[in-house]
Each structure stands twice: as C-alpha cells, then as structure tokens.
Design an enzyme around this catalytic site. Structure first.
Site, PDB file in Angstrom:
ATOM      1  N   HIS A 259       0.830  -1.213   0.000  1.00 14.42           N
ATOM      2  CA  HIS A 259       0.000   0.000   0.000  1.00 14.42           C
ATOM      3  C   HIS A 259       0.859   1.256   0.000  1.00 14.42           C
ATOM      4  CE1 HIS A 259       1.002  -1.565   3.866  1.00 14.42           C
ATOM      5  NE2 HIS A 259       0.813  -0.405   4.415  1.00 14.42           N
ATOM      6  N   CYS A 260       2.162   1.096  -0.186  1.00 17.72           N
ATOM      7  CA  CYS A 260       3.031   2.288  -0.141  1.00 17.72           C
ATOM      8  C   CYS A 260       3.810   2.446  -1.435  1.00 17.72           C
ATOM      9  CB  CYS A 260       4.031   2.164   0.988  1.00 17.72           C
ATOM     10  SG  CYS A 260       3.317   1.570   2.462  1.00 17.72           S
TER      11      CYS A 260
END
Ligand code: SAJ
Length: 422
Positions: A259-260
């Site tokens: 998610h980064c």
C-alpha cells in the site's frame, strides 16, 4: 497526557500500542466499528502487534477505541494515520485525511497538538489540514499546534518496529516542531529528527519510498534485459553486492505490491504538475514495475510451449498471494495481476498461501489451496511470493515445470536443472 490516534490500521494500531506502553492514556479512533470492537476486546488484527500487549493495555484502561470523535475534546494530542490510496485514475485520494481532519476540527480545543502521519504529497499539512482546523477560529501555532511526521512501518520487519525506528518531525512553527518532537521522544526509542517544515518531512518520506520504487524498477529492467541476453540476473546482483560502498541491492520480482511503494511516488507526480514538472523517472519506473506481471506470464507461456502445451487450458499453481514474504497482506499484490493475465489467456489458476486463507479479487473470492494436494495436477508451478515456510526442495522435486520469480529456490540442492528463474 491523553493521546488520540485516528486510523487503527497498519500504522495507527502499532502507534497506539507504543504510546499506551509508554504510559499514556490512548484513545484510538476509527470509522470502522469492527476495528473498534476488536481493539476493545484486546484482539489484535495487525501481524506486527503482539496480542498479549494489546489485551494487557486494554485491561489496564490505557488503550480504548471508539468511533465517537467527541472524545477528541479529552485528548492533548492526536496523530492522524489514515490511508492515502490512489483512485482509479492513479490520482491521490486524500479524502480520508480531509474527513478525519473535519472530525477532529469539530472538537478542536486550545493547546491540542495534531500530527499527520499518512504518506502524502508535500503541502498537504499546510494546504489541506491547517485550513480545516483554522476554520474553527483557532490559530495554528498559537491556539493549537500542527506537524507532519511520516510513519515508517515495515510490515514483517522483526528488527525495526515502530518503537525503535528513527522519526522525522516537521512543524508549521518552531513550537509545533518542539511539541511534536517531545511527544515522540517520550514514546519512541529511536532518534527524533527535527526538520524546518511539514513540507520537508512530507517530501523526505516520498523520497524514501520513491527511492525503492525506482531501484526496484532498475532491478526489473535488468531482469528483462538479462533474460534476453541469457544472463542470470540474480548472479549479477550477488556479484554487484561485493562492492562494499555505493551499491545497494534491490531484486527483480513479479511486480510491485503493498500500500506504499506502488502508490506514494504518484503523489509526487500529481503535485509536480502544479509546478509544471513531469516526473519522467518515476513514471518510467512505474511502467517497468507494472509490466512485470505480464512478463512473468509471457515466460510461463514459453515454458509450457516448450512442453508442447498451451497456457490456454493449463492448470497453473501459484505459490503466494501476499505482496511480499512472510506477511498476510495481499493489497496491490503482483500475484493478483499475474492471475488476471493467466485467466485472460485461458489458464485455470490455483493459489497456495499459508498466510492468506482466501482473498477477494475482481469481485471473486479465491480460496487458497494446499500446494501438496495439487502440485501433481499442475502443468506449471510459479513461485510468486518467497514465503520462508515453503519446502522448496520438495516443490522443485514435484513440480512438472517450476518457474521461480523470486529466486526463492536459491538454496535448493537437487533437481536444479528443473528451476527456471525470472
Ligand atoms: N520488492 C521487490 N524488490 C525489492 C524490494 C521489494 O520486488 O528489492 C517488492 C516487494 O516484493 C513488495 C514491494 O516491492 O511487493 C514493496 O515492498 P517493500 O518492502 O519495499 O515495501 P512495504 O510496502 O512492505 O514497506 C515499505 C517499507 N519497507 C522497506 O523499507 C523495506 C518502507 O519503505 C516504508 O516504511 C513502508 O513501505 C511505508 O509504509 O511507507
């Protein structure tokens, strides 16, 4: 002091636990009632947080969770650790930051310190968060304090946790920076590094993750080129690592998950447009990383064709849907994109992942299977996540065709001639 943490996810929950362990009374805020209930039952749902600690802190009344933001009136400082995803046009979605700031503003009071932790483009703190808070009539730097301090949670990392990872802090005014630095200094063991503004802190976090995005893109480009040239890219990287200075190894893979790393660089791309700048390097790296799932499926197709088999109608066993090894998170996992390309080519896909019992993708629920019960039927086995718990010796032995996209089989002794690598 009473501390609030808004957003009880991968970043917020470990942060709330650390602050409670430091002796603060912590109130966790989340819009999802399910998360609030689990925290109040002392049940941890984030791999890195230890169950006992959480239930202990809840029992002592040091940590409680709620969906009711009116309790912000009781907190002396509040950290915002909400998601910053991209929308379907790869544009930043800062709605979670806006909504949680609005919820806080309703109960903003004199003396409170607000710290934004979510990874976002430079300018968010002063252009989005500050105006919403000052709509209350309270003045930043005088009536309330505001800073940005990026989270650095590395899922699955046993050595660096929230507690012992250095923290960067940048306040709107010097007082804001000092206050935030004192708060984190009391809670964390790692170095607290003060910078001159929220923008510097926002940008350094983007640099950290873009650095990884670009270098993984380079490793993937090397893998594509080495495949064409008949060179083992993994051997090349091991050799380059012998350079004791000025080189840092990154590895090719089936794509970029989490998610980064796949998302954060595009926050910068978005903001750069405001300054008429096109972040070509970031976007090119993104194209290479995004191509890897297709590259994997093309290679799998060639391996099947060598056995006079088509991908269409073949049974394909994928080992690992988590976006990286030894964790249970499959968000943005490259395996999901590998599945799309395989199914588009008519393959029947089966997935094993000891950390993920089932997963949702394209509106379908996939139940993971146990590779041992299926490997004999599989026309090809593709290792997409290099979980440490797999018995690679046995997998190589039993697989009809074994395609390893993570060099997970590097220590396998027997049947090495059967191993095809990315
Ligand atoms: N990957 C590669 N090759 C590599 C390294 C990673 O293909 O050489 C892939 C992984 O398999 C994964 C993706 O890239 O699919 C991202 O992995 P990651 O470990 O770089 O990123 P995250 O999202 O698990 O956590 C990172 C943190 N990890 C590290 O620094 C090692 C850190 O960058 C941030 O604290 C965190 O993102 C965050 O929250 O920003």
């Amino acid at each position: 002091a009473v501390i609030g943490v808004v957003g009880l996810g991968y970043v917020g929950l470990p942060l709330a636990v650390e602050k409670a362990k430091a002796g603060y009374k912590v109130i966790g805020f989340d819009v999802q009632d399910s998360k609030v209930k689990m925290v109040n039952q002392g049940h941890n749902y984030i791999g890195d947080v230890v169950d006992e600690e959480l239930s202990e802190l809840v029992k002592k009344g040091l940590l409680t969770a709620t969906t009711d933001f009116s309790f912000i009136k009781d907190v002396d400082c509040v950290a915002i650790a909400v998601p910053t995803p991209l929308d379907k046009f790869k544009q930043p979605d800062v709605s979670y930051i806006v909504n949680s700031t609005r919820d806080i503003a309703k109960y903003l009071h004199k003396g409170i310190l607000v710290v934004l932790e979510s990874t976002t483009y430079p300018g968010t703190t002063e252009e989005i968060v500050m105006p919403i808070l000052e709509e209350t009539g309270l003045k930043c730097g005088e009536d309330f304090y505001l800073a940005f301090s990026p989270e650095r949670v590395d899922p699955g990392n046993k050595q660096f946790k929230t507690k012992n990872t250095p923290k960067v802090v940048g306040g709107v005014t010097e007082d804001c920076t000092e206050l935030a630095a004192t708060l984190y200094g009391n809670v964390l063991e790692g170095e607290i590094f003060k910078v001159s503004s929220p923008k510097v802190a926002e940008m350094e976090k983007i640099l950290e993750n873009t650095f990884r995005h670009i270098n993984i893109g380079l490793a993937n480009e090397m893998a594509i080129l080495c495949k064409k040239m008949g060179i083992d890219v993994w051997e090349v990287i091991e050799a380059a690592k012998t350079k004791p200075y000025g080189f840092m190894a990154f590895y090719p893979g089936p794509g970029l998950g989490g998610h980064c790393i796949p998302l954060d660089p595009f926050y910068l791309t978005y903001k750069a447009r405001e300054f008429d700048y096109h972040t070509r390097l970031i976007e090119t790296a993104g194209e290479i990383n995004d191509f890897m799932p297709e590259f994997v499926v093309d290679n799998a197709m060639k391996l099947l064709n060598k056995e006079k088999k088509a991908l269409n109608g073949s049974k394909v066993l994928l080992l690992g849907v988590a976006y990286k090894k030894d964790i249970d998170d499959y968000r943005e996992s490259p395996t999901l994109k590998v599945i799309d390309h395989l199914e588009k080519n008519g393959a029947e896909v089966f997935v094993d992942d000891p950390y993920v019992a089932h997963f949702k993708h394209n509106g379908k629920i996939y139940e993971t299977i146990n590779w041992e019960s299926f490997i004999d039927e599989a026309d090809i086995v593709i290792i997409t996540t290099d979980h440490s718990c797999y018995d690679y010796e046995k997998i190589v032995e039993k697989a009809k065709i074994l395609y390893d996209t993570r060099n997970a089989t590097k220590n396998v002794i027997n049947n090495r001639e059967k191993i095809y690598k990315l």
